[in-house]
Write a protein that holds these residues in place. Structure first.
Motif, short mmCIF file in Angstrom:
data_model
loop_
_atom_site.label_atom_id
_atom_site.label_comp_id
_atom_site.label_asym_id
_atom_site.label_seq_id
_atom_site.Cartn_x
_atom_site.Cartn_y
_atom_site.Cartn_z
N ASN A 1 21.78 13.27 12.00
CA ASN A 1 21.38 13.08 13.40
C ASN A 1 19.89 13.36 13.56
O ASN A 1 19.44 14.50 13.45
N GLN A 2 19.13 12.30 13.77
CA GLN A 2 17.68 12.42 14.01
C GLN A 2 16.97 13.15 12.86
O GLN A 2 16.15 14.04 13.08
N LEU A 3 17.30 12.76 11.66
CA LEU A 3 16.64 13.33 10.48
C LEU A 3 15.25 12.70 10.34
O LEU A 3 15.13 11.49 10.16
N ARG A 4 14.22 13.52 10.42
CA ARG A 4 12.85 13.03 10.31
C ARG A 4 12.35 13.27 8.88
O ARG A 4 12.33 14.40 8.39
N ILE A 5 11.94 12.18 8.25
CA ILE A 5 11.51 12.23 6.86
C ILE A 5 10.09 11.69 6.75
O ILE A 5 9.82 10.56 7.19
N PRO A 6 9.16 12.47 6.19
CA PRO A 6 7.79 11.95 6.01
C PRO A 6 7.80 10.65 5.23
O PRO A 6 8.59 10.48 4.28
N ALA A 7 6.93 9.73 5.61
CA ALA A 7 6.91 8.39 4.99
C ALA A 7 6.66 8.45 3.49
O ALA A 7 7.14 7.58 2.75
N ASP A 8 5.93 9.47 3.03
CA ASP A 8 5.63 9.54 1.60
C ASP A 8 6.80 10.06 0.77
O ASP A 8 6.70 10.20 -0.44
N GLN A 9 7.94 10.32 1.43
CA GLN A 9 9.14 10.72 0.71
C GLN A 9 10.12 9.57 0.54
O GLN A 9 11.26 9.76 0.13
N MET A 10 9.64 8.36 0.85
CA MET A 10 10.44 7.17 0.55
C MET A 10 10.18 6.76 -0.89
O MET A 10 9.04 6.79 -1.37
N LEU A 11 11.25 6.40 -1.61
CA LEU A 11 11.09 5.86 -2.95
C LEU A 11 10.75 4.38 -2.82
O LEU A 11 11.53 3.60 -2.27
N GLY A 12 9.58 4.00 -3.30
CA GLY A 12 9.16 2.61 -3.20
C GLY A 12 8.80 2.24 -1.78
O GLY A 12 8.25 3.03 -1.03
N LYS A 13 9.16 1.02 -1.40
CA LYS A 13 8.84 0.49 -0.09
C LYS A 13 10.10 0.22 0.71
O LYS A 13 11.20 0.15 0.17
N SER A 14 9.92 0.07 2.01
CA SER A 14 11.04 -0.26 2.89
C SER A 14 11.69 -1.57 2.44
O SER A 14 11.00 -2.57 2.20
N GLY A 15 13.01 -1.54 2.28
CA GLY A 15 13.74 -2.72 1.85
C GLY A 15 14.01 -2.77 0.36
O GLY A 15 14.73 -3.66 -0.11
#
Length: 391
Positions: free
Chosen positions: A220-234
């Protein structure tokens, strides 16, 4: 596998087997279990401390950070599986082993230092948040049905959804969360616990070898810094595919070891137990079951080695891992069932680990894709190949 590699792997496997047989197996009677019988983190850390001292912690990853080849990994993980506690003791268990493999392949140096290092050191457990509840019509065997959403808000992603059968979520320190953005599937790394990820319940399941069980969670409303994404969106499914075949195969490796042990116990029982004037093994009904076990164990070992050799070429190995998952999980189920049958009443008690191996392998026929889904996938390939050949 080079001569040097084979010699190194054999040495690692020998030390892992000795540790599991001499140190870990006596812990099978340890009473430190949670409400469902899963090992507590206290027990896990005690075993890992001993593995660390023995030099067999995370044996499939070398001191320089290099991962053993898949063929080498198979030899080592099969030995770690000789006890249901073996993989968690030496840190080759799911989902950590698969998560370590994925992060080692695609994580940035910063993400590796923050999230991978504690896993390799055996000081943290992880969870992979992908499967969703059937009641939500969410992703199960069909990941394209994913309902969990990720929306970009400034330099953070906001994730909402529910997940189910999340192995080890209770007590995990590292999470890999899959969600769907407008671009498609995404994969995020998160620190755990997080108040935005709430464990609803940990259902009782047929298996209980994995710490933390298999939780149902609400995000529920988990906020994750963008630099903690593996790779790119999609790109989430692309990264999931990197993890998929090796993780599927490592399940085969570990439960192969468990069935080797179950067969050892059943064979010992059949040779010692007398009935109708002779040892059980001298009755064809029993002796033939043990013969079938060693045949199917060898067939499973060869399937695992074949699939591992394909992965070692750098190929995706999707078809080969599906074939191996079907063949090995079904064979191990038959082997475990025969072991129970051979031991009769003793086989359905917890006097030995045979009944647990039977339960765990039954679950394995579903985990990482049920047999029927893999057969369906293979049938689709057969149809595609036929169409190409008749175009």
């Amino acid at each position: 596998m080079t001569d040097i590699g084979a010699e190194r792997t054999a040495e690692i496997a020998t030390r892992v087997e000795a540790f599991v047989r001499d140190v870990v197996i006596p812990y099978e009677a340890d009473s430190r279990r949670d409400h469902h019988g899963c090992p507590t983190d206290e027990l896990v850390h005690e075993l890992r401390d001993k593995a660390r001292l023995a030099g067999v912690l995370t044996p499939h990853i070398l001191a320089n950070g290099n991962h053993l080849s898949q063929r080498e990994t198979a030899i080592v993980l099969q030995k770690s599986g000789l006890s249901p506690l073996g993989p968690i003791a030496v840190n080759t268990a799911a989902p950590d082993e698969g998560n370590m493999y994925l992060l080692g392949k695609v994580g940035s140096p910063e993400l590796k230092q923050r999230f991978l290092a504690p896993l390799v050191e055996g000081r943290a457990r992880s969870a992979f948040f992908m499967t969703e509840p059937a009641t939500d019509n969410g992703a199960g065997s069909d990941p394209s049905m994913m309902q969990t959403t990720a929306v970009l808000d400034g330099n953070h992603w906001v994730v909402n959804g529910r997940k189910a059968f999340i192995t080890g979520a209770q007590g995990a320190k590292v999470g890999i969360v899959m969600a769907k953005s407008s671009d498609g599937a995404c994969m995020f790394l998160v620190d755990l616990p997080d108040p935005a990820i709430r464990i609803e319940r940990v259902p009782n399941t047929i298996d209980n070898s994995m710490p933390g069980g298999h939780a149902v969670v609400t995000i529920n409303q988990l906020r994750i810094p963008a630099d903690q994404m593996l790779g790119k969106s999609g790109e989430g499914f692309e990264y999931a595919q990197i993890r998929l075949a090796p993780a599927r195969l490592s399940h085969c490796m570990r439960w192969f070891g468990a069935c080797v042990r179950a067969n050892e116990i059943a064979s010992d029982y059949a040779n010692r137990r007398q009935a109708f004037g002779k040892p059980l093994i001298d009755h064809e009904g029993v002796g033939f079951m043990l013969a079938e076990n060693i045949i199917e164990l060898k067939q499973s070992e060869l399937m695992i080695d074949w699939c591992a050799s394909v992965l070692d070429t750098g190929a995706r190995g999707t078809v080969e891992s599906s074939m191996t998952k079907i063949s090995v999980s079904e064979a191990l189920m038959r082997i475990a069932d025969r072991c129970v049958q051979i031991m009769g009443g003793t086989g359905v008690t917890d006097d030995t680990i045979v009944e647990q191996v039977f339960r765990e392998v039954r679950a394995f026929r579903i985990y990482d894709g049920p047999t029927e889904v893999h057969k369906w996938s293979l049938a689709k390939k057969i149809k595609r190949d036929w169409k190409k050949s008749h175009a």
